[in-house]
Design a protein around this motif. Structure first.
Motif, PDB file in Angstrom:
ATOM      1  N   SER A 253      38.350  34.318  37.168  1.00  0.00           N
ATOM      2  CA  SER A 253      39.002  35.495  37.406  1.00  0.00           C
ATOM      3  C   SER A 253      38.654  36.367  36.201  1.00  0.00           C
ATOM      4  O   SER A 253      38.313  35.790  35.069  1.00  0.00           O
TER       5      SER A 253
ATOM      6  N   CYS B  44      32.296  36.349  44.122  1.00  0.00           N
ATOM      7  CA  CYS B  44      33.762  37.275  44.118  1.00  0.00           C
ATOM      8  C   CYS B  44      34.660  36.569  44.961  1.00  0.00           C
ATOM      9  O   CYS B  44      34.215  35.941  45.967  1.00  0.00           O
TER      10      CYS B  44
ATOM     11  N   ASP C  31      38.824  37.624  46.524  1.00  0.00           N
ATOM     12  CA  ASP C  31      40.075  38.577  46.544  1.00  0.00           C
ATOM     13  C   ASP C  31      41.088  37.595  46.210  1.00  0.00           C
ATOM     14  O   ASP C  31      41.322  36.555  46.966  1.00  0.00           O
TER      15      ASP C  31
ATOM     16  N   THR D 258      46.970  42.369  44.530  1.00  0.00           N
ATOM     17  CA  THR D 258      45.999  41.605  45.247  1.00  0.00           C
ATOM     18  C   THR D 258      44.535  42.259  44.715  1.00  0.00           C
ATOM     19  O   THR D 258      44.723  43.566  44.603  1.00  0.00           O
ATOM     20  N   LEU D 259      43.674  41.688  44.167  1.00  0.00           N
ATOM     21  CA  LEU D 259      42.608  42.256  43.624  1.00  0.00           C
ATOM     22  C   LEU D 259      41.208  41.734  43.793  1.00  0.00           C
ATOM     23  O   LEU D 259      41.233  40.277  44.331  1.00  0.00           O
ATOM     24  N   THR D 260      40.121  42.264  43.741  1.00  0.00           N
ATOM     25  CA  THR D 260      38.891  41.476  43.880  1.00  0.00           C
ATOM     26  C   THR D 260      38.477  41.175  42.276  1.00  0.00           C
ATOM     27  O   THR D 260      38.406  42.077  41.363  1.00  0.00           O
TER      28      THR D 260
ATOM     29  N   VAL E  74      41.593  45.815  45.488  1.00  0.00           N
ATOM     30  CA  VAL E  74      40.735  45.163  46.110  1.00  0.00           C
ATOM     31  C   VAL E  74      39.409  46.328  46.293  1.00  0.00           C
ATOM     32  O   VAL E  74      39.629  47.511  46.813  1.00  0.00           O
ATOM     33  N   SER E  75      38.299  46.052  46.166  1.00  0.00           N
ATOM     34  CA  SER E  75      37.191  46.924  46.388  1.00  0.00           C
ATOM     35  C   SER E  75      35.901  46.165  47.075  1.00  0.00           C
ATOM     36  O   SER E  75      35.406  44.964  46.433  1.00  0.00           O
TER      37      SER E  75
END
Length: 214
Positions: free
Chosen positions: A134, A159, A161, A168-170, A193-194
């Motif tokens: 990460s 990638c 999530d 929570t993130l990408t 998140v994207s």
């Protein structure tokens, strides 16, 4: 940088033999300084920062990536403006080691980008290219990872999530034999998140000037 021994030599009264010896030392020092200047000039030619991997005396060098100041609507943040709140010392000069960069766009959007340049990593690392870490260096379960094409630079973008605390993130990553890049999107100072993260990373690494892998 001034060597105080130059002025010391100039102020000491000496015998003819001592003067000759001092002159030889002066010539030797001047040769060293001129040689050093030539080395520095040679290392800076070519539009990138060149790093000698085994000291000044080594004729071989490695070309470190040249970090873009802007790409795809994002601009590198000014000095002191950073989203890396979890990092005590934020380095943005890749010639000094790993960099933690912040890029900003309109609408409160930003990108956290970490770049590590390790010219000896190919021979020293036991990690496989399948591993994804990460943006904060935690290893991610391979079952969570999706892959995407990286474009002209080759390899794959990976990638996932993930959850860190209540967020929570990408996070996405890419690497070759010498360069490791990680990215996470930010909105209004929070990681998010994207679906655009793989594309953003692809654009960045293709704007990054990277020497070909050997």
């Amino acid at each position: 940088m001034t060597d105080s021994s130059f002025s010391d030599d100039a102020n000491v009264a000496s015998s003819p033999a001592q003067s000759a010896s001092g002159a030889r030392r002066q010539r030797s020092r001047r040769s060293l300084l001129v040689g050093g200047a030539v080395v520095v000039a040679a290392l800076l030619v070519g539009g990138g920062t060149w790093l000698a991997t085994r000291g000044v005396g080594d004729e071989s060098g490695q070309k470190a990536p040249v970090v873009p100041t802007a790409f795809a609507g994002y601009k590198e943040a000014k000095s002191g403006d950073t989203e890396w709140s979890q990092v005590a010392v934020v380095n943005t000069d890749i010639s000094k080691g790993r960099v933690n960069l912040t890029y900003r766009a309109s609408g409160g959007r930003a990108l956290l980008i970490r770049v590590k340049y390790e010219p000896d990593a190919a021979s020293e690392s036991n990690e496989t290219s399948q591993d994804l870490y990460s943006i904060y260096d935690s290893r991610i379960d391979p079952h969570q990872v999706k892959t995407y094409p990286a474009g002209a630079v080759g390899g794959k973008i990976r990638c996932a999530d993930i959850v860190i605390g209540r967020t929570t993130l990408t996070t996405c990553g890419w690497r070759n034999s010498t360069t490791d890049v990680a990215l996470a999107p930010v909105l209004n100072h929070h990681e998010v998140v994207s679906a655009e993260a793989p594309s953003d990373l692809r654009t960045f690494i293709n704007a990054l000037q990277i020497a070909p892998s050997k």
